[in-house]
Design an enzyme around this catalytic site. Structure first.
Site, PDB file in Angstrom:
ATOM      1  N   GLU A   1      59.436  27.932  30.638  1.00 39.99           N
ATOM      2  CA  GLU A   1      58.347  28.899  30.044  1.00 39.99           C
ATOM      3  C   GLU A   1      57.691  29.805  30.662  1.00 39.99           C
ATOM      4  O   GLU A   1      56.305  29.843  30.176  1.00 39.99           O
ATOM      5  CB  GLU A   1      57.748  28.115  28.795  1.00 39.99           C
ATOM      6  CG  GLU A   1      58.684  27.443  27.981  1.00 39.99           C
ATOM      7  CD  GLU A   1      57.976  26.390  26.850  1.00 39.99           C
ATOM      8  OE1 GLU A   1      58.438  26.821  25.747  1.00 39.99           O
ATOM      9  OE2 GLU A   1      56.983  25.732  27.158  1.00 39.99           O
TER      10      GLU A   1
ATOM     11  N   ASP B   1      49.306  19.955  32.781  1.00 41.25           N
ATOM     12  CA  ASP B   1      49.916  21.303  32.106  1.00 41.25           C
ATOM     13  C   ASP B   1      48.559  22.215  32.049  1.00 41.25           C
ATOM     14  O   ASP B   1      47.568  22.041  32.655  1.00 41.25           O
ATOM     15  CB  ASP B   1      50.073  20.981  30.439  1.00 41.25           C
ATOM     16  CG  ASP B   1      51.298  21.589  30.125  1.00 41.25           C
ATOM     17  OD1 ASP B   1      50.910  22.566  29.829  1.00 41.25           O
ATOM     18  OD2 ASP B   1      52.390  21.157  30.160  1.00 41.25           O
TER      19      ASP B   1
ATOM     20  N   HIS C   1      52.690  26.715  32.490  1.00 40.70           N
ATOM     21  CA  HIS C   1      51.820  25.358  32.200  1.00 40.70           C
ATOM     22  C   HIS C   1      51.048  24.920  33.245  1.00 40.70           C
ATOM     23  O   HIS C   1      50.926  23.673  33.527  1.00 40.70           O
ATOM     24  CB  HIS C   1      52.836  24.363  32.036  1.00 40.70           C
ATOM     25  CG  HIS C   1      53.897  24.584  30.721  1.00 40.70           C
ATOM     26  ND1 HIS C   1      53.522  24.094  29.468  1.00 40.70           N
ATOM     27  CD2 HIS C   1      54.920  25.230  30.586  1.00 40.70           C
ATOM     28  CE1 HIS C   1      54.600  24.322  28.496  1.00 40.70           C
ATOM     29  NE2 HIS C   1      55.432  25.184  29.225  1.00 40.70           N
TER      30      HIS C   1
END
Ligand SMILES: *[C@@H]1O[C@H](CO)[C@@H](O)[C@H](O)[C@H]1NC(C)=O
Ligand SMILES: *[C@@H]1O[C@H](CO)[C@@H](O)[C@H](O)[C@H]1NC(C)=O
Ligand SMILES: *[C@@H]1O[C@H](CO)[C@@H](O)[C@H](O)[C@H]1NC(C)=O
Ligand SMILES: *[C@@H]1O[C@H](CO)[C@@H](O)[C@H](O)[C@H]1NC(C)=O
Length: 632
Positions: A405, A280, A334
């Site tokens: 995201e 991440d 991420h």
């Protein structure tokens, strides 16, 4: 040779011998002391081993009633709770089989040394069966609370486990693999015989797991004894082909040993996909053989990395337990730490907004970071990375590309200097084109073949109108993680996409531990108790067409968690999830009440996990375990 030289040579030879001796000794002692499992069992069982027994249990109306031994008429033959529970009408199996089950009400005592396996199954499945049997044998051993129990007290000559697998060529789990099995357990002559039949090794393995749950330790039988039902039949197969559990090892590192405990718990609960969210924006612990710079710049420190051998070992550890491993390196968002070395190697910026502040402008949680979609070197690296991930996991049917995201503000701010940014009136198209290019690299990495289940997290890109433009429904599967009342899942299904359901309000196991930063709220309070996990049945609640539902996955993100609390955070809630996707019991939507037997079976399963070395949480006070039905 001069005398001095001779002496020196002798000293060197002696030192070498000592070194060799120490090395061999160390090798041997490390083999003797397997470190896989924390030995909770001894702590856990010692306080139970109060002798002489204080309580006895009687089966009354299919419930075990606790009585004080002194006041009981049958005190001469006290019955332990374990024996009473196994013989008193309800199954202690978890997950509950989907087919017919018949259980006898008598037990036989057997000595562990009398267990043997017999199989007509050919290679290569045979080799896997031998390993699965050894695991079964260890599960039985984990029940034994006293190593010095009287082994000569056995009712059977042999306890023979006969395993017959039809397709001996199936040694990799696929979406179409038949995981059904049946067990017939009988006394034959002086032997106990358990016949397990299955289409594939993976079904047979589940059969061994179920068989191990028909065996228990009776602490009252003259110092303790292993028992098994004298008669039983079970037929079983799963409701869903994909029964996943995701663990994040990027926010906090977790050792390979601790991840093995996750796999042990999964196999005990018949979960079959370990989705490993490896990296991440915080860290990049995976050592990618062809791009070692990623871990070199992204790991938290030496010893906090996964070497290729670690991944391979875990994949094999999983396979013999009926589990496939899906490796995920999330992109384009991420991704930050680990991707910072481009400029110094002349490759340009591979990632932008890395560790940028104030973080809340550019990402959902600190630190920020997103791959640079305008740098062609990024795509070349992705191809190498994907090739290594396919190679390490041996998995070419399911591939998770992440994809969630993306913060368009990060790209808008940081790509300004490049002229191409002005070509987009809507930056979602830049995101979509990144995804198409990455998918092209995935095909190249897989030798030109398309992967039939490419999984992406649900996001703005998986919403209308972008979804049909950028994600091809024939091979993209969306892991739908939004709240169950969001329109995402029904919309995707209406548009013909296959989904894996991970609704945040039911199946996120990390939620409910407060905030870890001063600004921003606690991301996903409150805690999801096991009843919430269990009672989530979206295909019924939202009337979804099951044809499009590949399966479900529970998720454990690790912002507030490392291996110290891993077991308790997962278990027994992930087992509650497992019964939802294996058995898929009916849900009473009027009351949302859960049957008594679910509580007792789950409590038994929790004790079973604890005996196998998993630090699973208690469900309720021991009094409730000892007084079945009285706490509901
Ligand atoms: C089962 O495990 C025990 C030790 O825990 C061992 O003595 C026995 O040989 C094993 N049985 C088989 C059939 O592998
Ligand atoms: C698996 O095999 C069993 C036993 O033959 C059969 O009843 C079942 O329909 C098969 N399941 C699937 C999903 O093919
Ligand atoms: C187990 O299966 C074998 C054939 O595979 C059969 O001969 C035997 O009778 C079965 N035993 C039991 C107890 O069902
Ligand atoms: C952006 O537009 C310019 C000028 O019209 C063109 O040369 C360039 O190829 C475009 N870039 C992309 C990525 O579409």
């Amino acid at each position: 040779m001069k005398q001095g030289e001779l002496r020196r040579a002798l000293v060197v030879v002696t030192l070498l011998c000592i070194f060799l001796f120490i090395y061999l000794y160390w090798q041997q002692s490390s083999k003797l002391a397997p470190t896989l499992i924390y030995n909770y069992k001894h702590v856990y069982s010692s306080y139970r081993r109060s002798r002489p027994p204080q309580w006895t249990w009687r089966c009354v109306n299919q419930r075990c009633e606790r009585r004080h031994i002194e006041g009981d008429a049958d005190a001469a033959a006290p019955v332990s709770l374990a024996t009473c529970s196994m013989l008193c009408g309800s199954t202690q199996l978890w997950p509950q089989p989907t087919g017919p089950v018949t259980l006898g009400s008598r037990a036989v005592t057997f000595d562990h040394g009398r267990l043997a396996v017999e199989t007509t199954t050919g290679q290569p499945a045979r080799a896997l069966l031998v390993k699965a049997f050894a695991i079964f044998n260890d599960s039985v051993a984990s029940l034994i609370e006293r190593k010095d129990y009287a082994r000569d007290r056995t009712d059977v000559r042999r306890f023979l486990v006969r395993v017959a697998v039809e397709h001996s060529d199936v040694v990799r789990l696929r979406m179409s693999t038949n995981e059904s099995y049946s067990i017939v357990l009988r006394a034959v002559g002086g032997d106990m015989v358990a016949n397990i039949t299955a289409k594939t090794f993976f079904g047979a393995r589940h059969g061994l797991e179920t068989l191990s749950q028909l065996i228990w330790w009776d602490p009252y039988a003259d110092g303790g004894a292993l028992k098994v039902l004298k008669v039983a039949t079970v037929q079983d197969s799963p409701a869903f082909a994909y029964r996943g559990l995701m663990v994040d090892t990027a926010r906090n590192f977790m050792s390979v040993e601790s991840l093995k405990r996750v796999l042990v718990g999964m196999s005990a609960s018949k979960l079959n996909v370990f989705h490993w969210h490896l990296t991440d924006s915080q860290s990049f612990p995976l050592v990618v053989p062809s791009v070692p710079q990623l871990a070199k710049n992204g790991a938290y420190g030496p010893g906090m990395t996964y070497a290729p051998e670690d991944v391979r070992e875990l994949v094999e550890f999983a396979r013999v337990r009926g589990i496939r491993v899906v490796l995920e390196v999330d992109t384009p968002a991420h991704a930050g730490n680990g991707w910072t070395w481009g400029p110094q190697e002349g490759l340009g910026e591979l990632a932008v907004c890395v560790n940028e502040r104030p973080w809340s402008l550019y990402c959902g949680e600190p630190p920020c970071g997103q791959l640079n979609p305008e740098n062609p070197n990024v795509y070349d690296i992705l191809e190498k990375l994907y090739r290594d991930l396919i190679d390490l996991s041996g998995e070419d049917e399911i591939f998770h590309i992440g994809g969630d995201e993306v913060n368009l503000e990060c790209w808008a701010q940081h790509l300004q200097k490049a002229s191409t940014i002005y070509n987009y009136t809507d930056l979602h198209d830049l995101w979509g084109e990144f995804t198409l290019k990455a998918l092209g690299k995935l095909v190249a990495a897989n030798g030109g073949k398309r992967i039939p289940y490419v999984v992406v997290w649900s996001s703005k890109l998986s919403k209308r109108p972008y979804v049909t433009k950028y994600l091809e429904k024939s091979n993209v599967v969306v892991q739908s993680w939004g709240a169950s009342q969001w329109p995402d899942t029904p919309d995707l299904i209406a548009d013909g996409y296959r989904v894996i359901i991970s609704h945040v309000d039911a199946w996120y196991l990390d939620c409910g531990f407060g905030r870890w930063r001063e600004t921003g709220e606690a991301a996903c309070d409150p805690y999801r108790p096991w009843q919430t996990v269990y009672n989530h049945r979206p295909w019924q609640q939202l009337r979804l067409d099951k044809k499009y539902i590949v399966g479900g996955e529970a998720c454990l993100w690790s912002e507030q968690l490392d291996e110290a609390s891993l077991d308790a955070r997962l278990w027994p809630r992930a087992s509650a999830f497992a019964e939802r996707v294996w058995t898929d019991p009916q849900l009473d939507m009027a009351t949302y009440s859960i049957q008594e037997d679910v509580y007792t079976r789950l409590s038994t399963h929790r004790d079973r996990l604890a005996a196998r070395g998993i630090g699973a949480e208690a469900l309720w006070p021991t009094w409730c375990t000892q007084n079945p039905g009285m706490c509901l």
